[in-house]
Design a protein around this motif. Structure first.
Motif, PDB file in Angstrom:
ATOM      1  N   ILE A 241      40.718  77.929  39.504  1.00 22.93           N
ATOM      2  CA  ILE A 241      40.807  78.230  38.067  1.00 22.93           C
ATOM      3  C   ILE A 241      39.660  77.646  37.262  1.00 22.93           C
ATOM      4  N   GLN A 242      38.604  77.163  37.908  1.00 24.25           N
ATOM      5  CA  GLN A 242      37.596  76.393  37.174  1.00 24.25           C
ATOM      6  C   GLN A 242      36.803  77.220  36.169  1.00 24.25           C
ATOM      7  N   ASP A 243      36.624  78.515  36.402  1.00 23.06           N
ATOM      8  CA  ASP A 243      35.862  79.381  35.489  1.00 23.06           C
ATOM      9  C   ASP A 243      36.836  80.392  34.887  1.00 23.06           C
ATOM     10  N   ARG A 244      37.297  80.128  33.656  1.00 16.10           N
ATOM     11  CA  ARG A 244      38.353  80.943  33.071  1.00 16.10           C
ATOM     12  C   ARG A 244      37.880  82.366  32.773  1.00 16.10           C
ATOM     13  N   ASP A 245      36.631  82.547  32.338  1.00 18.58           N
ATOM     14  CA  ASP A 245      36.141  83.897  32.062  1.00 18.58           C
ATOM     15  C   ASP A 245      36.127  84.727  33.348  1.00 18.58           C
ATOM     16  N   TRP A 246      35.590  84.131  34.420  1.00 21.20           N
ATOM     17  CA  TRP A 246      35.571  84.820  35.713  1.00 21.20           C
ATOM     18  C   TRP A 246      36.997  85.133  36.152  1.00 21.20           C
ATOM     19  N   LEU A 247      37.889  84.149  35.984  1.00 18.15           N
ATOM     20  CA  LEU A 247      39.258  84.283  36.460  1.00 18.15           C
ATOM     21  C   LEU A 247      40.001  85.404  35.744  1.00 18.15           C
ATOM     22  N   GLU A 248      39.867  85.469  34.430  1.00 13.89           N
ATOM     23  CA  GLU A 248      40.595  86.492  33.681  1.00 13.89           C
ATOM     24  C   GLU A 248      40.171  87.892  34.103  1.00 13.89           C
ATOM     25  N   GLY A 249      38.872  88.081  34.278  1.00 11.08           N
ATOM     26  CA  GLY A 249      38.392  89.387  34.719  1.00 11.08           C
ATOM     27  C   GLY A 249      38.858  89.725  36.124  1.00 11.08           C
ATOM     28  N   PHE A 250      38.837  88.730  36.995  1.00  9.35           N
ATOM     29  CA  PHE A 250      39.254  88.978  38.371  1.00  9.35           C
ATOM     30  C   PHE A 250      40.752  89.285  38.443  1.00  9.35           C
ATOM     31  N   LEU A 251      41.568  88.500  37.742  1.00  7.95           N
ATOM     32  CA  LEU A 251      43.013  88.714  37.815  1.00  7.95           C
ATOM     33  C   LEU A 251      43.411  90.086  37.293  1.00  7.95           C
ATOM     34  N   ALA A 252      42.724  90.575  36.278  1.00  7.79           N
ATOM     35  CA  ALA A 252      43.032  91.909  35.761  1.00  7.79           C
ATOM     36  C   ALA A 252      42.799  92.958  36.839  1.00  7.79           C
ATOM     37  N   ARG A 253      41.695  92.828  37.567  1.00  6.27           N
ATOM     38  CA  ARG A 253      41.416  93.786  38.634  1.00  6.27           C
ATOM     39  C   ARG A 253      42.332  93.564  39.831  1.00  6.27           C
ATOM     40  N   TYR A 254      42.652  92.316  40.122  1.00  3.28           N
ATOM     41  CA  TYR A 254      43.546  92.018  41.246  1.00  3.28           C
ATOM     42  C   TYR A 254      44.918  92.662  41.018  1.00  3.28           C
ATOM     43  N   ARG A 255      45.433  92.530  39.813  1.00  2.00           N
ATOM     44  CA  ARG A 255      46.730  93.150  39.490  1.00  2.00           C
ATOM     45  C   ARG A 255      46.692  94.651  39.737  1.00  2.00           C
ATOM     46  N   ALA A 256      45.608  95.285  39.302  1.00  2.00           N
ATOM     47  CA  ALA A 256      45.521  96.744  39.372  1.00  2.00           C
ATOM     48  C   ALA A 256      45.185  97.246  40.772  1.00  2.00           C
ATOM     49  N   GLU A 257      44.355  96.515  41.514  1.00  3.31           N
ATOM     50  CA  GLU A 257      43.826  97.038  42.778  1.00  3.31           C
ATOM     51  C   GLU A 257      44.470  96.433  44.019  1.00  3.31           C
ATOM     52  N   GLY A 259      47.611  93.743  43.845  1.00  3.77           N
ATOM     53  CA  GLY A 259      49.028  93.656  43.513  1.00  3.77           C
ATOM     54  C   GLY A 259      49.875  92.869  44.486  1.00  3.77           C
ATOM     55  N   LEU A 260      49.267  92.060  45.333  1.00  2.00           N
ATOM     56  CA  LEU A 260      50.019  91.245  46.283  1.00  2.00           C
ATOM     57  C   LEU A 260      50.275  89.860  45.708  1.00  2.00           C
ATOM     58  N   PRO A 261      51.359  89.194  46.121  1.00  2.00           N
ATOM     59  CA  PRO A 261      51.536  87.791  45.723  1.00  2.00           C
ATOM     60  C   PRO A 261      50.406  86.938  46.293  1.00  2.00           C
ATOM     61  N   PHE A 262      50.099  85.837  45.613  1.00  3.31           N
ATOM     62  CA  PHE A 262      49.011  84.988  46.084  1.00  3.31           C
ATOM     63  C   PHE A 262      49.295  83.524  45.784  1.00  3.31           C
ATOM     64  N   THR A 263      48.499  82.668  46.413  1.00  2.00           N
ATOM     65  CA  THR A 263      48.559  81.225  46.211  1.00  2.00           C
ATOM     66  C   THR A 263      47.162  80.709  45.921  1.00  2.00           C
ATOM     67  N   CYS A 264      47.068  79.583  45.195  1.00  2.00           N
ATOM     68  CA  CYS A 264      45.758  79.054  44.830  1.00  2.00           C
ATOM     69  C   CYS A 264      45.882  77.575  44.468  1.00  2.00           C
ATOM     70  N   ALA A 265      44.745  76.939  44.232  1.00  2.00           N
ATOM     71  CA  ALA A 265      44.699  75.534  43.822  1.00  2.00           C
ATOM     72  C   ALA A 265      44.341  75.442  42.343  1.00  2.00           C
ATOM     73  N   VAL A 266      45.021  74.530  41.640  1.00  6.95           N
ATOM     74  CA  VAL A 266      44.749  74.291  40.219  1.00  6.95           C
ATOM     75  C   VAL A 266      44.479  72.803  40.016  1.00  6.95           C
ATOM     76  N   ARG A 267      44.168  72.434  38.789  1.00  5.34           N
ATOM     77  CA  ARG A 267      43.967  71.022  38.422  1.00  5.34           C
ATOM     78  C   ARG A 267      44.765  70.772  37.154  1.00  5.34           C
ATOM     79  N   ALA A 268      45.570  69.724  37.152  1.00  4.38           N
ATOM     80  CA  ALA A 268      46.554  69.553  36.089  1.00  4.38           C
ATOM     81  C   ALA A 268      45.928  69.480  34.700  1.00  4.38           C
ATOM     82  N   ASN A 269      44.723  68.934  34.583  1.00  2.00           N
ATOM     83  CA  ASN A 269      44.122  68.833  33.249  1.00  2.00           C
ATOM     84  C   ASN A 269      43.497  70.148  32.782  1.00  2.00           C
ATOM     85  N   LEU A 270      43.490  71.181  33.627  1.00  5.33           N
ATOM     86  CA  LEU A 270      42.971  72.486  33.237  1.00  5.33           C
ATOM     87  C   LEU A 270      44.076  73.521  33.022  1.00  5.33           C
ATOM     88  N   VAL A 271      45.315  73.111  33.241  1.00  4.61           N
ATOM     89  CA  VAL A 271      46.440  74.035  33.158  1.00  4.61           C
ATOM     90  C   VAL A 271      47.003  74.060  31.745  1.00  4.61           C
TER      91      VAL A 271
END
Length: 476
Positions: A241-257, A259-271
């Motif tokens: 989740i370190q690059d929010r602009d990149w992430l938002e664009g990617f997640l929009a395409r991931y949802r559309a193209e 659509g599978l469940p996924f797992t990832c790593a986050v950092r509590a001070n960025l959530v």
């Protein structure tokens, strides 16, 4: 064309090996992999039968002893070049002194290893290839690291068929792991990211990400080629989740193209709430994040996390509210840690609620990291005495080390079964090494099943039992 044989101890798909195999293939070479845990007694016979031009190891610290022994056994009956790379060779290039090795490669090797192989094929010794330390008749030649690839998308897709072809059982299950980025911008004292940034100073941008198209292409290929298909995706980079602009664009395409469940790593001070909403809406079912210690001083001053207890609690609250299970990372036997301080780590994990399925391990203070220097400077241990390995081995010896080792062994069960914490701890302290192994195996199985349930769907016990059997074989 040269044939490069990668030797590996444990049964898993190594990203380093798969990326290197693809880079070698792009230059006209062939890669094979042999896994000792799968081959058992025939491991070395098969290695010789494959008649490689180069034998290679990609190593994490903790496996160097096995690799040194394996290299010597290979050299006893074969006179070709043996090289080692990966994190251990990068940070401890003096590993080249092992008698079975001819060279080590430091840093990212998708350019360096093919260059080295081609230098050998041309009759040279590879001593002029960036990234390599090479033994020569006139002494050890030490080269600077190869510059970092600025464009990760210029690398070929990792060769996932490398393991599928020989060990289809290693790729059973419905998940595919994907590496979206390399590098982390943070500087935790126990981690090597700050050391790598220093090693690569002046050699390119350290934190790099794949483009949306490239990642989606990789996932689509695996959905097409993986036996049994793909039911979920695991994004395994240090911090998704370190690059929010990149992430938002990617997640929009991931949802559309995808659509599978996924797992990832986050950092509590960025959530924050908007991030968790976006992750949940895109199919995120499981996340991991570092808690490390429940003691504020150990977490932030000694380990350099710079994360508050309030941020950790808020992250857990948001994830729970959106139905996302999570796993905290915790460490014990920290410098100056007592059993009372370890109890604070247990207490904080208990406050995070039932969605938490924690992982824990004993601190491994790797030479070159700030936590290693912290220990040596305060006279807690000498550098020579600290030979870091795997996370169940205590490296730092201090008054409560034995108690902390037992605490770590039963930590998962104390979080999941808090009413039983005292008898569990008593068993861990008095049951010996076998009890600790049983606790560890049982925790791995239970944690795997509970985290996989929202990803796999149905009942993931069968795949968990297969995983457990492979781990049990490693103990025997």
């Amino acid at each position: 064309m040269a044939k490069i044989l990668f030797l590996q101890r444990d049964g898993y798909e190594s990203f380093g090996v798969m990326y290197l195999a693809a880079a070698l293939a792009a230059r006209g070479h062939e890669a094979e992999v042999l896994v000792e845990s799968q081959e058992k007694a025939s491991f070395y016979d098969k290695a010789r039968a494959l008649r490689p031009d180069v034998v290679a190891f990609s190593l994490m610290t903790g496996l160097e002893g096995w690799a040194a022994q394996a290299a010597s056994r290979v050299k006893a009956t074969w006179d070709g070049p043996v090289v080692a790379g990966g994190p251990h060779a990068t940070f401890f290039p003096e590993f080249v002194a092992e008698p079975g090795l001819d060279a080590v490669c430091r840093g990212e090797a998708e350019d360096a290893l093919p260059d080295f192989v081609e230098a050998l094929a041309g009759g040279g010794d590879g001593a002029g290839v960036p990234g390599f330390w090479v033994k020569t008749p006139s002494g050890l030649v030490k080269n600077e690291l190869y510059p970092l690839r600025a464009d990760l998308d210029s690398l070929p897709l990792p060769d996932r068929g490398l393991y599928r072809r020989r060990y289809p059982e290693l790729v059973e299950g419905g998940g595919v792991e994907v590496l979206a980025a390399r590098g982390c911008p943070f500087s935790c004292s126990f981690c090597y990211n700050h050391v790598l940034r220093r090693l690569y100073a002046g050699k390119g941008r350290y934190v790099r990400r794949h483009g949306h198209d490239r990642l989606l292409e990789e996932i689509a290929r695996e959905r097409r080629d993986r036996p049994g298909g793909v039911r979920y995706v695991g994004f395994v980079d240090d911090l998704f989740i370190q690059d929010r602009d990149w992430l938002e664009g990617f997640l929009a395409r991931y949802r559309a193209e995808v659509g599978l469940p996924f797992t990832c790593a986050v950092r509590a001070n960025l959530v924050d709430a908007s991030l968790v909403r976006e992750l949940s809406a895109s199919g995120c079912k499981v996340v991991s994040f570092g808690l490390e210690s429940g003691d504020e001083r150990l977490r932030n001053e000694v380990l350099g996390k710079k994360i508050s207890e309030e941020q950790i609690l808020r992250t857990a609250e948001l994830l729970t509210a959106h139905g996302i299970r999570f796993s905290t990372f915790n460490m014990f036997n920290l410098p100056g840690e007592t059993l009372a301080l370890a109890e604070k780590t247990l207490g904080l994990n208990l406050r995070l609620g039932p969605a938490n399925h924690p992982w824990s391990g004993l601190l491994q203070p790797y030479r070159g990291t700030r936590v290693f220097d912290h220990i040596v400077e305060r006279g807690l241990a000498s550098g020579e005495a600290m030979q870091a390995g795997l996370f169940h081995q205590a490296v730092l010896r201090q008054p409560d080390t034995e108690a902390l080792t037992a605490f770590n062994a039963c930590f998962y069960w104390m979080v999941r079964l808090p009413r039983w914490r005292r008898p569990l701890f008593w068993l861990a302290r008095h049951g010996g090494g076998l009890t600790e192994r049983v606790f560890g195996l049982a925790a791995s199985l239970h944690r795997y099943v509970r985290l996989m349930e929202p990803l796999e769907g149905g009942n993931p016990w069968l795949s968990a039992l297969r995983l457990g059997w492979r781990r049990l074989r490693a103990y025997l």
